[in-house]
Write a protein that holds these residues in place. Structure first.
Motif, PDB file in Angstrom:
ATOM      1  N   LYS A  43       0.771  -1.205   0.125  1.00  0.00           N
ATOM      2  CA  LYS A  43       0.067  -0.100   0.022  1.00  0.00           C
ATOM      3  C   LYS A  43       0.954   1.307  -0.149  1.00  0.00           C
ATOM      4  O   LYS A  43       0.525   2.312  -0.740  1.00  0.00           O
ATOM      5  CB  LYS A  43      -0.985   0.058   1.335  1.00  0.00           C
ATOM      6  N   GLU A  62      -6.554   8.874  -0.116  1.00  0.00           N
ATOM      7  CA  GLU A  62      -6.615   7.642   0.493  1.00  0.00           C
ATOM      8  C   GLU A  62      -8.030   6.810   0.017  1.00  0.00           C
ATOM      9  O   GLU A  62      -7.833   5.592  -0.079  1.00  0.00           O
ATOM     10  CB  GLU A  62      -7.027   7.740   2.107  1.00  0.00           C
ATOM     11  N   LYS A  65      -6.519   5.298  -3.183  1.00  0.00           N
ATOM     12  CA  LYS A  65      -5.655   3.905  -2.877  1.00  0.00           C
ATOM     13  C   LYS A  65      -6.395   2.711  -2.607  1.00  0.00           C
ATOM     14  O   LYS A  65      -6.521   1.732  -2.984  1.00  0.00           O
ATOM     15  CB  LYS A  65      -5.010   4.284  -1.452  1.00  0.00           C
ATOM     16  N   ALA A  66      -7.701   3.058  -1.846  1.00  0.00           N
ATOM     17  CA  ALA A  66      -8.768   2.011  -1.574  1.00  0.00           C
ATOM     18  C   ALA A  66      -9.250   1.299  -2.932  1.00  0.00           C
ATOM     19  O   ALA A  66      -9.266   0.252  -3.013  1.00  0.00           O
ATOM     20  CB  ALA A  66      -9.506   2.596  -0.571  1.00  0.00           C
ATOM     21  N   SER A  70      -8.341  -2.444  -4.292  1.00  0.00           N
ATOM     22  CA  SER A  70      -9.803  -3.116  -4.564  1.00  0.00           C
ATOM     23  C   SER A  70      -9.546  -3.665  -6.201  1.00  0.00           C
ATOM     24  O   SER A  70     -10.068  -4.913  -6.329  1.00  0.00           O
ATOM     25  CB  SER A  70     -10.916  -2.599  -4.221  1.00  0.00           C
ATOM     26  N   LYS A  87       0.721  -2.765   4.637  1.00  0.00           N
ATOM     27  CA  LYS A  87       0.922  -1.444   4.749  1.00  0.00           C
ATOM     28  C   LYS A  87       2.155  -0.887   4.575  1.00  0.00           C
ATOM     29  O   LYS A  87       3.135  -0.787   4.601  1.00  0.00           O
ATOM     30  CB  LYS A  87       0.144  -1.011   6.274  1.00  0.00           C
TER      31      LYS A  87
END
Length: 87
Positions: A43, A62, A65-66, A70, A87
């Protein structure tokens, strides 16, 4: 948010998440072990959107990023490759 999205391997350990004229590079490592097919998505490697010519455009938020993570997880799942996020 973004229209056409694609995910491509750049090299043995890097995915490019491409959305329109922007892309972000994601480091994807291999799980330890000779017969392991698992991948580790890092990440912290998801930092900046880059233009098609390599110019850094802006930081990845953020929520973005998610979304990127996914999409990569789904891509690996379709190829029957286990993965986890580090992380």
């Amino acid at each position: 948010m973004r229209d056409a999205v694609s995910i491509e391997w750049v090299d043995r350990e890097t995915f490019a998440y491409i959305a329109g004229n922007e892309k972000v590079l994601v480091w994807v490592d291999y799980e330890p072990g000779f017969f392991s097919r698992g991948r580790i998505i890092h990440k912290d490697s998801i930092k900046s959107w880059v233009s098609g010519v390599g110019t850094e455009l802006r930081p990845v938020s953020e929520p973005e990023k998610a979304l990127v993570i996914s999409a990569i997880i789904e891509s690996l799942r379709l190829k029957k490759r286990p993965c986890r996020v580090e992380k």
